[in-house]
Design a protein around this motif. Structure first.
Motif, PDB file in Angstrom:
ATOM      1  N   ALA A  54     -11.585   2.520  21.343  1.00  0.00           N
ATOM      2  CA  ALA A  54     -11.479   3.414  22.259  1.00  0.00           C
ATOM      3  C   ALA A  54     -12.374   3.777  22.849  1.00  0.00           C
ATOM      4  N   GLY A  55     -13.767   3.891  21.977  1.00  0.00           N
ATOM      5  CA  GLY A  55     -15.053   4.223  22.858  1.00  0.00           C
ATOM      6  C   GLY A  55     -15.426   3.161  23.669  1.00  0.00           C
ATOM      7  N   ILE A  56     -15.353   1.976  23.565  1.00  0.00           N
ATOM      8  CA  ILE A  56     -15.604   1.144  24.494  1.00  0.00           C
ATOM      9  C   ILE A  56     -14.749   1.016  25.621  1.00  0.00           C
ATOM     10  N   ILE A  57     -13.298   0.953  25.507  1.00  0.00           N
ATOM     11  CA  ILE A  57     -12.483   1.162  26.650  1.00  0.00           C
ATOM     12  C   ILE A  57     -12.742   2.413  27.459  1.00  0.00           C
ATOM     13  N   SER A  58     -12.867   3.618  26.770  1.00  0.00           N
ATOM     14  CA  SER A  58     -13.227   4.716  27.534  1.00  0.00           C
ATOM     15  C   SER A  58     -14.564   4.417  28.587  1.00  0.00           C
ATOM     16  N   LEU A  71       0.838  -1.260   0.166  1.00  0.00           N
ATOM     17  CA  LEU A  71      -0.061  -0.100   0.054  1.00  0.00           C
ATOM     18  C   LEU A  71       0.764   1.411   0.191  1.00  0.00           C
ATOM     19  N   HIS A  72       2.016   1.138   0.482  1.00  0.00           N
ATOM     20  CA  HIS A  72       2.992   2.392   0.288  1.00  0.00           C
ATOM     21  C   HIS A  72       3.117   2.799  -0.815  1.00  0.00           C
ATOM     22  N   HIS A  73       3.030   2.097  -2.134  1.00  0.00           N
ATOM     23  CA  HIS A  73       3.255   2.203  -3.348  1.00  0.00           C
ATOM     24  C   HIS A  73       1.853   3.146  -3.758  1.00  0.00           C
ATOM     25  N   PHE A  74       0.850   3.249  -3.112  1.00  0.00           N
ATOM     26  CA  PHE A  74      -0.405   3.798  -3.726  1.00  0.00           C
ATOM     27  C   PHE A  74      -0.737   4.905  -2.513  1.00  0.00           C
ATOM     28  N   PRO A  75      -0.187   6.260  -2.648  1.00  0.00           N
ATOM     29  CA  PRO A  75      -0.658   7.060  -1.358  1.00  0.00           C
ATOM     30  C   PRO A  75      -1.934   7.410  -1.380  1.00  0.00           C
ATOM     31  N   ASP A  76      -2.900   7.408  -2.301  1.00  0.00           N
ATOM     32  CA  ASP A  76      -4.302   7.802  -2.350  1.00  0.00           C
ATOM     33  C   ASP A  76      -4.956   6.733  -1.623  1.00  0.00           C
ATOM     34  N   LEU A  77      -4.478   5.305  -1.733  1.00  0.00           N
ATOM     35  CA  LEU A  77      -5.192   4.274  -1.097  1.00  0.00           C
ATOM     36  C   LEU A  77      -4.522   4.130   0.397  1.00  0.00           C
ATOM     37  N   VAL A  78      -3.508   4.603   0.707  1.00  0.00           N
ATOM     38  CA  VAL A  78      -2.701   4.893   2.071  1.00  0.00           C
ATOM     39  C   VAL A  78      -3.938   5.813   2.901  1.00  0.00           C
ATOM     40  N   GLU A  79      -4.198   6.784   2.186  1.00  0.00           N
ATOM     41  CA  GLU A  79      -5.056   7.793   2.823  1.00  0.00           C
ATOM     42  C   GLU A  79      -6.498   7.243   3.051  1.00  0.00           C
ATOM     43  N   PHE A  80      -7.178   6.658   2.149  1.00  0.00           N
ATOM     44  CA  PHE A  80      -8.166   5.835   2.303  1.00  0.00           C
ATOM     45  C   PHE A  80      -8.244   4.869   3.277  1.00  0.00           C
ATOM     46  N   TYR A  81      -7.209   3.968   3.450  1.00  0.00           N
ATOM     47  CA  TYR A  81      -7.288   2.973   4.193  1.00  0.00           C
ATOM     48  C   TYR A  81      -7.330   3.576   5.780  1.00  0.00           C
ATOM     49  N   SER A  82      -6.455   4.618   5.778  1.00  0.00           N
ATOM     50  CA  SER A  82      -6.166   5.266   6.882  1.00  0.00           C
ATOM     51  C   SER A  82      -7.531   5.813   7.557  1.00  0.00           C
ATOM     52  N   ALA A  83      -8.224   6.430   6.825  1.00  0.00           N
ATOM     53  CA  ALA A  83      -9.585   7.164   7.215  1.00  0.00           C
ATOM     54  C   ALA A  83     -10.541   6.240   7.186  1.00  0.00           C
ATOM     55  N   GLU A  84     -10.852   5.376   6.462  1.00  0.00           N
ATOM     56  CA  GLU A  84     -11.914   4.417   6.582  1.00  0.00           C
ATOM     57  C   GLU A  84     -11.874   3.268   7.272  1.00  0.00           C
ATOM     58  N   VAL A  85     -10.562   2.748   7.652  1.00  0.00           N
ATOM     59  CA  VAL A  85     -10.295   1.488   8.403  1.00  0.00           C
ATOM     60  C   VAL A  85      -9.650   1.887   9.858  1.00  0.00           C
ATOM     61  N   ILE A  86      -8.411   2.218   9.798  1.00  0.00           N
ATOM     62  CA  ILE A  86      -7.753   2.632  11.113  1.00  0.00           C
ATOM     63  C   ILE A  86      -8.124   3.765  12.121  1.00  0.00           C
ATOM     64  N   VAL A  87      -8.448   5.039  11.503  1.00  0.00           N
ATOM     65  CA  VAL A  87      -9.277   5.798  12.434  1.00  0.00           C
ATOM     66  C   VAL A  87     -10.613   5.426  12.913  1.00  0.00           C
ATOM     67  N   ARG A  88     -11.349   4.730  11.899  1.00  0.00           N
ATOM     68  CA  ARG A  88     -12.726   4.437  12.496  1.00  0.00           C
ATOM     69  C   ARG A  88     -12.665   3.248  13.205  1.00  0.00           C
ATOM     70  N   GLY A  89     -11.777   2.404  13.077  1.00  0.00           N
ATOM     71  CA  GLY A  89     -11.697   1.128  13.782  1.00  0.00           C
ATOM     72  C   GLY A  89     -11.058   1.615  15.227  1.00  0.00           C
ATOM     73  N   GLN A  90     -10.034   2.130  15.440  1.00  0.00           N
ATOM     74  CA  GLN A  90      -9.574   2.708  16.656  1.00  0.00           C
ATOM     75  C   GLN A  90     -10.596   3.564  17.405  1.00  0.00           C
ATOM     76  N   LYS A  91     -11.154   4.469  16.833  1.00  0.00           N
ATOM     77  CA  LYS A  91     -12.486   5.164  17.461  1.00  0.00           C
ATOM     78  C   LYS A  91     -13.340   4.356  18.047  1.00  0.00           C
ATOM     79  N   LEU A  92     -13.612   3.179  17.264  1.00  0.00           N
ATOM     80  CA  LEU A  92     -14.626   2.338  17.913  1.00  0.00           C
ATOM     81  C   LEU A  92     -14.287   1.392  19.193  1.00  0.00           C
TER      82      LEU A  92
END
Length: 208
Positions: free
Chosen positions: A142-146, A119-140
Motif C-alpha cells: 500500500a505504501g508503494i501504491i500510495s 489455520l482456522h483451527h489454531f486461533p493464536d496462529l491466525v492472530e500471529f499470521y494476520s499481524a506479522e504477515v497479512i497486515v505488514r505485507g499489505q502495508k508495504l
C-alpha cells in the motif's frame, strides 16, 4: 571391514540444530499438515531426539511461527528494504519479481497450504499470521501504491485493496503452477511467462 559409524548430525553440527529442525518440520508439515504432524516424526527427520526439539521450540505451533518468520516475514523485510529513490513503478516491479521468486519456493507452498486449510483451527496462529504477515505485507504494498498515486504514476484507488489484489494474484498463480497438470492453460507456460502476464495485468489495472 567394520561398518562406518556415522555420528548423528546434531552432534556434528550443534549450531545448526534449529535450522535442521525447521527444515525437517517443513517436510513433515508438507506431508501431514500441521494438525497431523508429530514432534516425534520431526525429530526423526532432523536426526535429533524429541527432547532436543524442546530446547528450541516448546511445541509445533512455535515451530510454525519460526518457519513463517524465517521465510515469509524475511521476504517482507527484504521488500521493506527496497529503496524508493526511483519511481514507484520501478519499486513495485522489484517487489513483484522478488515476491514471485519467493512464492515459487517449496517453503511457501507448504505454509500456504497450512494457512488455507488448517489455520482456522489454531486461533493464536491466525492472530500471529494476520499481524506479522497479512497486515505488514499489505502495508508495504500500500505504501508503494500510495507513493505512485501521489506522483501521478497510478490511478486513484484504495492502496490496501490494491495490495490485497496483488498478493491474491501472485499466491494463487504460484499454487496453480505447483499443479500444472490440472491446468491445461499453464502446462506450456514457464514461470517467467506467467510472471510477465501477472505484471502486465496488474500494472494495467493501476495505470493512470
Amino acid at each position: 571391514m567394520p561398518a562406518e559409524v556415522t555420528e548423528p548430525r546434531w552432534r556434528r553440527l550443534p549450531e545448526e540444530r534449529p535450522q535442521q529442525i525447521l527444515r525437517a518440520a517443513l517436510e513433515v508439515f508438507g506431508e501431514h499438515g500441521l494438525a497431523g504432524a508429530r514432534l516425534e516424526d520431526i525429530a526423526k527427520r532432523a536426526g535429533v531426539s524429541k527432547g532436543t526439539i524442546y530446547l528450541y521450540f516448546p511445541n509445533k505451533e512455535a515451530l510454525f511461527r519460526e518457519m513463517v518468520r524465517s521465510t515469509i516475514v524475511e521476504a517482507i523485510v527484504a521488500g521493506e528494504g527496497i529503496p524508493n529513490t526511483g519511481s514507484a513503478r520501478e519499486q513495485l516491479l522489484t517487489f513483484m519479481q522478488n515476491y514471485w521468486d519467493f512464492v515459487r519456493t517449496p517453503s511457501f507452498s507448504v505454509i500456504y497450504r497450512v494457512v488455507v486449510s488448517e489455520l482456522h483451527h489454531f486461533p493464536d496462529l491466525v492472530e500471529f499470521y494476520s499481524a506479522e504477515v497479512i497486515v505488514r505485507g499489505q502495508k508495504l504494498i500500500a505504501g508503494i501504491i500510495s507513493r505512485g498515486t501521489e506522483a501521478g504514476e497510478f490511478r486513484a484507488l484504495d492502496p490496501v485493496v490494491a495490495g490485497r489484489m496483488l498478493i491474491s494474484l501472485f499466491s494463487t498463480s504460484a499454487m496453480w503452477c505447483c499443479k500444472r497438470k490440472f491446468f491445461p492453460s499453464l502446462r506450456a507456460r514457464s514461470d517467467e511467462q506467467i510472471y510477465n502476464e501477472l505484471v502486465d495485468f496488474y500494472l494495467a489495472a493501476l495505470r493512470a
